[in-house]
Motif scaffolding. Structure first.
Motif, PDB file in Angstrom:
ATOM      1  N   ILE A 218     114.702  35.559 -24.309  1.00 25.08           N
ATOM      2  CA  ILE A 218     114.854  36.453 -25.447  1.00 25.08           C
ATOM      3  C   ILE A 218     116.332  36.799 -25.601  1.00 25.08           C
ATOM      4  CG2 ILE A 218     114.334  38.757 -26.350  1.00 25.08           C
ATOM      5  CD1 ILE A 218     111.656  38.590 -24.881  1.00 25.08           C
ATOM      6  N   ILE A 219     116.836  36.715 -26.832  1.00 23.23           N
ATOM      7  CA  ILE A 219     118.211  37.132 -27.111  1.00 23.23           C
ATOM      8  C   ILE A 219     118.157  38.288 -28.106  1.00 23.23           C
ATOM      9  CG2 ILE A 219     120.476  36.457 -27.974  1.00 23.23           C
ATOM     10  CD1 ILE A 219     119.926  33.628 -27.084  1.00 23.23           C
ATOM     11  N   GLY A 220     118.534  39.474 -27.647  1.00 23.70           N
ATOM     12  CA  GLY A 220     118.528  40.666 -28.486  1.00 23.70           C
ATOM     13  C   GLY A 220     119.938  41.153 -28.752  1.00 23.70           C
ATOM     14  N   ALA A 221     120.051  42.150 -29.625  1.00 22.97           N
ATOM     15  CA  ALA A 221     121.356  42.688 -30.021  1.00 22.97           C
ATOM     16  C   ALA A 221     121.333  44.207 -29.891  1.00 22.97           C
ATOM     17  CB  ALA A 221     121.687  42.275 -31.451  1.00 22.97           C
ATOM     18  N   LYS A 250     121.011  40.522 -23.727  1.00 19.08           N
ATOM     19  CA  LYS A 250     121.257  41.542 -24.748  1.00 19.08           C
ATOM     20  C   LYS A 250     122.736  41.501 -25.115  1.00 19.08           C
ATOM     21  CE  LYS A 250     119.130  45.521 -24.579  1.00 19.08           C
ATOM     22  NZ  LYS A 250     118.737  46.931 -24.265  1.00 19.08           N
ATOM     23  N   LEU A 251     123.001  41.132 -26.355  1.00 17.55           N
ATOM     24  CA  LEU A 251     124.372  40.995 -26.836  1.00 17.55           C
ATOM     25  C   LEU A 251     125.013  42.356 -27.062  1.00 17.55           C
ATOM     26  CD1 LEU A 251     123.773  38.136 -29.436  1.00 17.55           C
ATOM     27  CD2 LEU A 251     124.661  37.904 -27.104  1.00 17.55           C
ATOM     28  N   LYS A 252     126.304  42.415 -26.903  1.00 21.00           N
ATOM     29  CA  LYS A 252     127.064  43.658 -27.042  1.00 21.00           C
ATOM     30  C   LYS A 252     127.808  43.694 -28.382  1.00 21.00           C
ATOM     31  CE  LYS A 252     130.419  46.490 -24.490  1.00 21.00           C
ATOM     32  NZ  LYS A 252     131.246  46.532 -23.246  1.00 21.00           N
ATOM     33  N   GLY A 253     127.728  44.854 -29.055  1.00 21.76           N
ATOM     34  CA  GLY A 253     128.410  44.988 -30.337  1.00 21.76           C
ATOM     35  C   GLY A 253     127.849  44.050 -31.387  1.00 21.76           C
ATOM     36  N   PHE A 298     128.280  40.689 -23.881  1.00 14.93           N
ATOM     37  CA  PHE A 298     126.876  41.031 -23.678  1.00 14.93           C
ATOM     38  C   PHE A 298     126.714  42.220 -22.732  1.00 14.93           C
ATOM     39  CE2 PHE A 298     127.715  37.934 -20.349  1.00 14.93           C
ATOM     40  CZ  PHE A 298     126.934  38.312 -19.268  1.00 14.93           C
ATOM     41  N   VAL A 299     125.669  42.986 -23.012  1.00 13.57           N
ATOM     42  CA  VAL A 299     125.376  44.199 -22.247  1.00 13.57           C
ATOM     43  C   VAL A 299     124.734  43.853 -20.913  1.00 13.57           C
ATOM     44  CG1 VAL A 299     124.025  46.329 -22.229  1.00 13.57           C
ATOM     45  CG2 VAL A 299     125.094  45.529 -24.352  1.00 13.57           C
ATOM     46  N   SER A 300     123.793  42.908 -20.955  1.00 15.69           N
ATOM     47  CA  SER A 300     123.068  42.560 -19.738  1.00 15.69           C
ATOM     48  C   SER A 300     122.425  41.198 -19.890  1.00 15.69           C
ATOM     49  CB  SER A 300     121.989  43.611 -19.447  1.00 15.69           C
ATOM     50  OG  SER A 300     121.047  43.673 -20.506  1.00 15.69           O
ATOM     51  N   PHE A 301     122.179  40.587 -18.738  1.00 15.27           N
ATOM     52  CA  PHE A 301     121.386  39.361 -18.695  1.00 15.27           C
ATOM     53  C   PHE A 301     120.422  39.488 -17.522  1.00 15.27           C
ATOM     54  CE2 PHE A 301     120.581  35.006 -17.102  1.00 15.27           C
ATOM     55  CZ  PHE A 301     119.912  34.511 -18.217  1.00 15.27           C
ATOM     56  N   LYS A 302     119.147  39.358 -17.807  1.00 13.78           N
ATOM     57  CA  LYS A 302     118.112  39.484 -16.786  1.00 13.78           C
ATOM     58  C   LYS A 302     117.349  38.177 -16.672  1.00 13.78           C
ATOM     59  CE  LYS A 302     117.414  44.368 -18.045  1.00 13.78           C
ATOM     60  NZ  LYS A 302     116.408  45.352 -18.531  1.00 13.78           N
ATOM     61  N   VAL A 303     117.094  37.792 -15.443  1.00 10.09           N
ATOM     62  CA  VAL A 303     116.315  36.575 -15.207  1.00 10.09           C
ATOM     63  C   VAL A 303     115.721  36.660 -13.806  1.00 10.09           C
ATOM     64  CG1 VAL A 303     118.226  35.233 -14.261  1.00 10.09           C
ATOM     65  CG2 VAL A 303     116.352  34.044 -15.396  1.00 10.09           C
TER      66      VAL A 303
END
Length: 307
Positions: A218-221, A250-253, A298-303
């Motif tokens: 998932i790629i969110g903003a 989760k992308l930043k800005g 990006f704010v975070s990357f979870k896996v």
């Protein structure tokens, strides 16, 4: 010196010679790194590369580029009566010397025509995939019909399209933006044989996708006001994360439409995900696991590691 002493000395010398010979033989077999006391990563890495792997060894810089190593051609797909998806465009590598490629179908979101997500076509194809970007049957379609269009399109790409001879029908993936992202999650739920799914700023009324076993990124903003992550991407990932190989960037800005244009960060993670799970290419695992630390993009990357 006594006879027994001489015998003992000869045994010790012979043992030393044999040990030295064994060490030299091991070094020749395992390589200089093993002789230096380091594991032979070259041999083990070579054994891990999938038969589907294509292209040069990746670097962090190479996978951020909008254009990968393969030359690309494209072909328009006209609407056809009785087919379960609308018109679109197919992008494919020109190189036929490396066997078949995995295939990806991409669909845009609510009120969006094909061109809003068309950049994924030439970019992903240049990294070694056959890609179809879609015009939805209706720009007002909700996620459910978009999921059916994605599945129909990627199936057509593999079995009926003019480039079907380039496609491995067992290595298919789906992507979509907004309601197309919701459709991507639904498509993954409907077809667990898919190798990967990438919902982009996804929107869907239901937030429970715990039945999805397809590797999904998932790629969110963080500044998305149309599909706020706390209402959509966040709970989608929470429902997924109990299953193997699920990720969340989760992308930043970034806003709802950031993923509709090229960014180095989206390219890096999307390419790595598709390469890892569609091509089973473990050379790309290094960019996913351990999860990289946040940076300016990006704010975070979870896996769930390992991948």
């Amino acid at each position: 010196m006594s006879r027994s002493s001489i015998v003992r000395r000869n045994i010790v010398k012979r043992s030393a010679v044999l040990a030295a010979a064994a060490a030299v033989g091991a070094a020749a077999f395992l390589g200089p790194q093993a002789f230096a006391g380091q594991p032979d990563t070259t041999t083990s890495a070579a054994l891990q590369v999938s038969a589907f792997a294509k292209g040069p060894d990746p670097t962090d810089q190479s996978i951020r580029a909008q254009k990968g190593p393969f030359a690309v051609q494209q072909q328009s797909v006209a609407a056809q009566s009785g087919r379960a998806f609308n018109r679109g465009t197919v992008y494919y590598p020109t190189d036929t010397s490396q066997g078949t490629y995995g295939a990806v179908a991409v669909i845009p979101g609510f009120l969006e025509p094909e061109f809003t997500t068309s950049w994924y076509g030439p970019t992903l194809a240049s990294y070694g995939f056959v890609v179809i970007t879609l015009e939805p049957n209706s720009i007002t379609d909700f996620p459910e019909p978009r999921s059916n269009q994605l599945l129909a399109a990627v199936d057509w790409l593999a079995n009926e399209s003019p480039v079907k001879d380039r496609v491995d029908p067992n290595r298919l993936a789906v992507m979509g933006h907004s309601m197309g992202g919701g459709g991507t999650l639904l498509a993954a739920s409907k077809n667990p044989a898919l190798k990967a799914a990438i919902p982009l700023a996804p929107w869907n009324m239901s937030s429970n996708f715990s039945d999805v076993t397809v590797p999904t990124l998932i790629i969110g903003a963080d500044n998305d006001v149309i599909a706020p992550t706390f209402m959509h991407a966040d709970p989608f990932y929470e429902s997924l994360k109990g299953n193997q190989n699920q990720g969340y960037l989760k992308l930043k800005g970034a806003d709802h439409f950031t993923t509709n244009g090229y960014t180095a960060t989206v390219t890096k993670f999307a390419v790595s995900w598709l390469k890892r799970f569609v091509d089973d290419d473990t050379r790309y695992s290094q960019f996913l696991c351990p999860a990289p630390s946040p940076d300016a993009s990006f704010v975070s990357f979870k896996v769930g590691c390992p991948v």
